[in-house]
Structures are given as structure tokens and as C-alpha cells.
Scaffold this active site. Structure first.
Site, PDB file in Angstrom:
ATOM      1  N   GLU A 175     -40.502  -5.739  11.958  1.00  0.00           N
ATOM      2  CA  GLU A 175     -41.376  -6.188  10.826  1.00  0.00           C
ATOM      3  C   GLU A 175     -42.770  -7.104  10.725  1.00  0.00           C
ATOM      4  O   GLU A 175     -42.249  -8.306  10.369  1.00  0.00           O
ATOM      5  CB  GLU A 175     -40.978  -6.234   9.191  1.00  0.00           C
ATOM      6  CG  GLU A 175     -41.618  -6.206   8.251  1.00  0.00           C
ATOM      7  CD  GLU A 175     -41.257  -6.340   6.544  1.00  0.00           C
ATOM      8  OE1 GLU A 175     -41.330  -6.275   5.952  1.00  0.00           O
ATOM      9  OE2 GLU A 175     -39.660  -6.637   7.173  1.00  0.00           O
ATOM     10  N   LYS A 212     -41.539  -1.250  10.562  1.00  0.00           N
ATOM     11  CA  LYS A 212     -41.908  -1.640   9.343  1.00  0.00           C
ATOM     12  C   LYS A 212     -42.903  -2.121   9.003  1.00  0.00           C
ATOM     13  O   LYS A 212     -43.340  -3.040   9.017  1.00  0.00           O
ATOM     14  CB  LYS A 212     -40.648  -1.798   8.990  1.00  0.00           C
ATOM     15  CG  LYS A 212     -41.465  -2.196   6.852  1.00  0.00           C
ATOM     16  CD  LYS A 212     -39.833  -2.610   6.365  1.00  0.00           C
ATOM     17  CE  LYS A 212     -40.157  -3.249   4.809  1.00  0.00           C
ATOM     18  NZ  LYS A 212     -38.639  -3.686   3.946  1.00  0.00           N
TER      19      LYS A 212
END
Length: 296
Positions: A175, A212
Site C-alpha cells: 500500500e 492497495k
């Protein structure tokens, strides 16, 4: 690696609920839920209250595997129980794949980015995650400015730690968040995509990852990442957008599903009756599911 969970992570119709608020973000999440800081006097009481909130969400009749395909947990949530079962086991039993947030927050801003803080105890945490039947992990960095050196550092660190996670039999969610208010956001996303592609191309078939990412300014800017053979799934964070804005932007990106946190819990309050709470949660889940599954 849990084969059934991998199939859901790769092909399940729905979105991932991010229920991983940690020490720094928990007071804000509780305040949004209607719990003032005066209602707890220490960290343990605070985490007990946020576990009550998460348990209420997870046990709601609105929270089903028909629309929620995964849930990201905070470490203490992983070690806590719901209806007598460890949280990951409860989730697995209802068909929702459990993930664990493993990062320890962000370092100071340097080269336009915030790297992850060192994680000297990561190995031990991953061993516990395996014992608790966790499928994957999540770790966040933050990109604030268009600085190629900084962006390269973020991606390099994410994939280095990701390989450590893969070695334990878990699937990492990489992420590298791009701040939604960053100047030159679209250009940052182009540099980020290219750096991620370089790292993905070096992975073997036995090294799957998830990504993500902040919803890109240009729709489908991450299509190459969505289609990459080493990527199990690309999920999107809401990043401070309202739920309506996040859903609108997400719906324009093929193959990307939501992994929302604030946008998921914003309309939930402790004072709501179960009927009100469940209806608000159902409406929220329906809207995020629709943006994840039905593309424009």
C-alpha cells in the site's frame, strides 16, 4: 497459503472492509462513532471500545460474504475474540478472508514521502498471524510529492518487506498511498505505476501480491497492474474522499475493488439502535459493493 481464501481474494465479488485503525487513528474513529475521549482513561479501555465497534460491524446481518470478501484487522483485533472465536476464525467461518495490518506507522517526511517505520518484530508478528489463520497482510506508506527518488524508496521498501511476508506463506497487500491533495497527483501515479511494474516483473509465480492504491486521477491508470500475473487483486483506499466521491471514482476503474475504512464507518454511531445501525451499514455496504462490482 489457504487455497479457498486465495480464490476469494482473486475472484470474489465484493470489497474488503478496512477495520484496522491502530493506536494513532483509533481516537478519531471512536469519536466519529460517537465515543468521546472522556469515555476511556487508558489504552486498554480505548481498544476494548473499538473492538466492540468492530464486533458490532462484523456480527451485523449486513456484513456477509455476499458483498464483503475480506476484512483487514489491527493486531489487537486479531488477538481478540468475537462470539468465543478469534476474529480471523469468525471471519473465515462466514466466508470473509482475514488480513492483518502489520506496519508500525510512518517515518518523518523526507524526499516527498513517508516510509514505513522499522519493524524489528515483524517475524514474530507474522508467526502469530499464521497461528491465527490470517491469509494476508497490509502495510502503508505515504507519497506526498512528485519526487522520483522518494517514490522509488517507497516501492523498494514495500516489496522488500513484502518478500519477507511471502516467505511466511502470507499474501502481502502493498500500500503506497498517494495523498489525494498532492500537487501533480496524476504524474505521481504514473511514476508509481512504473516502479511497481519493475518490482512485479522480478517476482516468481510463488510470490503473489495484492496492491492497495489511492483511486487514480485518470480512470484505469492502473490497468497494467490489475492485469499483471503476479497481482492477486488491486484494491482502492478511500483516502479521505467522501464515500460518494470515492464510489464515483472507483466505479470508473475496471478490475479494482474497494478497501475502504473511513468511508465504511462514517455513518455508524454507538447510540444507534441495532435496527438503525444495521440499516446504515447495509446501505453503506450496498453502495461500496456496487462501485466495486458494477463499472461505468
Amino acid at each position: 497459503m489457504h487455497k479457498e481464501h486465495l480464490e476469494i481474494a482473486k475472484n470474489g465479488k465484493g470489497f474488503i472492509a478496512a477495520l484496522d485503525q491502530s493506536g494513532g487513528s483509533t481516537p478519531k474513529a471512536l469519536k466519529s462513532y460517537g465515543v468521546d475521549e472522556s469515555e476511556y482513561s487508558n489504552e486498554q479501555e480505548m481498544f476494548d471500545l473499538v473492538h466492540e465497534m468492530r464486533s458490532r460491524i462484523i456480527t451485523s446481518p449486513a456484513f456477509t460474504s455476499d458483498k464483503v470478501v475480506g476484512a483487514i484487522l489491527f493486531e489487537r483485533t486479531m488477538d481478540s475474540k468475537i462470539d468465543g472465536k478469534y476474529t480471523a476464525d469468525y471471519l473465515s467461518d462466514i466466508g470473509v478472508v482475514p488480513y492483518l495490518k502489520v506496519d508500525k506507522g510512518l517515518a518523518d517526511l523526507e524526499n516527498g514521502v513517508q516510509l514505513m517505520n522499522p519493524m524489528p518484530e515483524l517475524d514474530a508478528l507474522l508467526d502469530r498471524a499464521v497461528e491465527r489463520n490470517i491469509f494476508g497482510t497490509k502495510m502503508r506508506s505515504n507519497i506526498m510529492e512528485l519526487n522520483e527518488e522518494g517514490i522509488k524508496e517507497v516501492v523498494k521498501q514495500q516489496f522488500e518487506v513484502g518478500k519477507q511476508i511471502i516467505a511466511k506463506g502470507l499474501v502481502p497487500i502493498i500500500e503506497p498511498e498517494v495523498n489525494i491533495d498532492a500537487k501533480d497527483k496524476e504524474q505521481i501515479e504514473e511514476v508509481l505505476k512504473n516502479e511497481i511494474l519493475k518490482e512485479l516483473d522480478q517476482l516468481s509465480e510463488e510470490q503473489p501480491v495484492m496492491l492497495k492504491l489511492t483511486i487514480p486521477t485518470k480512470p484505469n491508470a492502473y490497468k497494467e497492474l490489475v492485469d499483471h500475473p503476479r497481482v492477486v487483486r488491486v484494491v482502492a483506499l478511500s483516502g479521505g474522499y467522501s464515500r460518494e466521491d470515492a464510489n464515483e471514482k472507483l466505479a470508473q476503474n475496471e478490475g479494482v475493488i474497494a478497501s475502504f475504512s473511513r468511508a465504511l464507518i462514517n455513518d455508524l454511531r454507538k447510540s444507534q439502535s441495532d435496527e438503525e445501525f444495521n440499516k446504515n451499514l447495509q446501505d453503506t455496504i450496498d453502495s461500496i459493493y456496487d462501485a466495486s462490482v458494477n463499472k461505468k
